[in-house]
Design an enzyme around this catalytic site. Structure first.
Site, PDB file in Angstrom:
ATOM      1  CB  SER A   1     -43.880  -8.553  41.507  1.00  0.00           C
ATOM      2  OG  SER A   1     -44.270  -9.600  40.652  1.00  0.00           O
TER       3      SER A   1
ATOM      4  CE1 TYR B   1     -42.584 -11.542  37.546  1.00  0.00           C
ATOM      5  CE2 TYR B   1     -42.594 -13.759  38.459  1.00  0.00           C
ATOM      6  CZ  TYR B   1     -42.610 -12.387  38.636  1.00  0.00           C
ATOM      7  OH  TYR B   1     -42.647 -11.870  39.911  1.00  0.00           O
TER       8      TYR B   1
END
Length: 257
Positions: free
Chosen positions: A41, A206
């Site tokens: 991100s 993640y």
């Protein structure tokens, strides 16, 4: 929301990272070692160049192919929805995206003395890919037609964007829609990375639990991850904890990790 995993799935700690596959099938896919996709991100300080280098080295020892994919779609709209002027939002988004790409490339380049073939791409590079486009349309369809899936997307939006909303205020309809668009751009890789990247199987990794994981991997209907698609939380190994000695009359009931 707390996401629960199958109680029979043990937690493995390998090298400097802790791995928590979401289901038994996810663990099997992890063990196959075909492919791992590491999502990044923009604006997230977790993904330093050093952390990326460690992830690249670690993943390359365990998987035949490693991909880093960073979010570069709807970032300017996210900034605009949370108060930036359009011009400022575009500048800020461009800066964040450039910075995250630079950190990934730096981290990967530091690992290339031993490993090669690691790919680094932005989500925007897949916009014209026919498989990605089909999966993206499916995501948008279920977002409109499946209340459970939509609620999962709402939880995910609030989980990641709630801190940007001023105290005492609620997320607006416009902000929620931009969050939906941002999430929808990422979700094809949580549903069917093997078809997009032409690999036998894949693990999407993640560093935190994703509120949508239970919807995609645990329920019986609606939008589901494909059978050769896995999800795992991959995070830095926690410091070793002292284990208290078992008291008399009580066995050590800890599940082996």
């Amino acid at each position: 929301m707390t996401i629960t995993t199958d109680a029979s799935i043990d937690i493995s700690i390998e090298a400097s990272f802790e791995v928590l596959p979401f289901t038994r099938t996810c663990r099997h896919i992890w063990e196959d070692g075909d492919h791992v996709l590491i999502g990044v991100s923009p604006g997230n300080s977790y993904f330093s160049a050093e952390r990326v280098a460690a992830l690249a080295r670690w993943a390359s020892e365990r998987f035949a192919q490693v991909d880093f994919v960073y979010a570069d779609l709807h970032v300017d709209r996210m900034f605009a929805a949370f108060g930036y002027t359009r011009e400022h939002a575009e500048r800020r988004a461009a800066k964040e995206i450039k910075a995250v790409r630079r950190r990934i490339l730096k981290g990967v380049s530091e690992s290339l003395d031993r490993y090669s073939g690691i790919r680094v791409r932005g989500l925007s590079e897949f916009q014209e890919d026919p498989v990605y486009k089909l999966l993206h349309r499916r995501v948008l369809h279920f977002l409109e037609a499946d209340p459970e899936f939509r609620k999962g997307c709402e939880r995910m939006a609030l989980h990641f964007m709630g801190t940007k909303v001023p105290e005492g205020e609620s997320i607006t309809t416009e902000q929620l829609q931009v969050c939906f668009d941002y999430i929808a751009a990422e979700l094809p890789f949580f549903v069917d990375t093997p078809s997009i990247l032409d690999v036998p199987s894949s693990v999407s990794a993640y560093h935190v639990d994703m509120p949508l994981t239970e919807v995609l991997y645990a329920r019986g209907g609606g939008l589901r991850a494909m059978r050769n698609q896995a999800y795992a939380v991959v995070r830095p190994e926690a410091p070793a904890r002292e284990v208290p000695a078992a008291t008399e009359g009580n066995g050590d009931e800890r599940r082996a990790a």
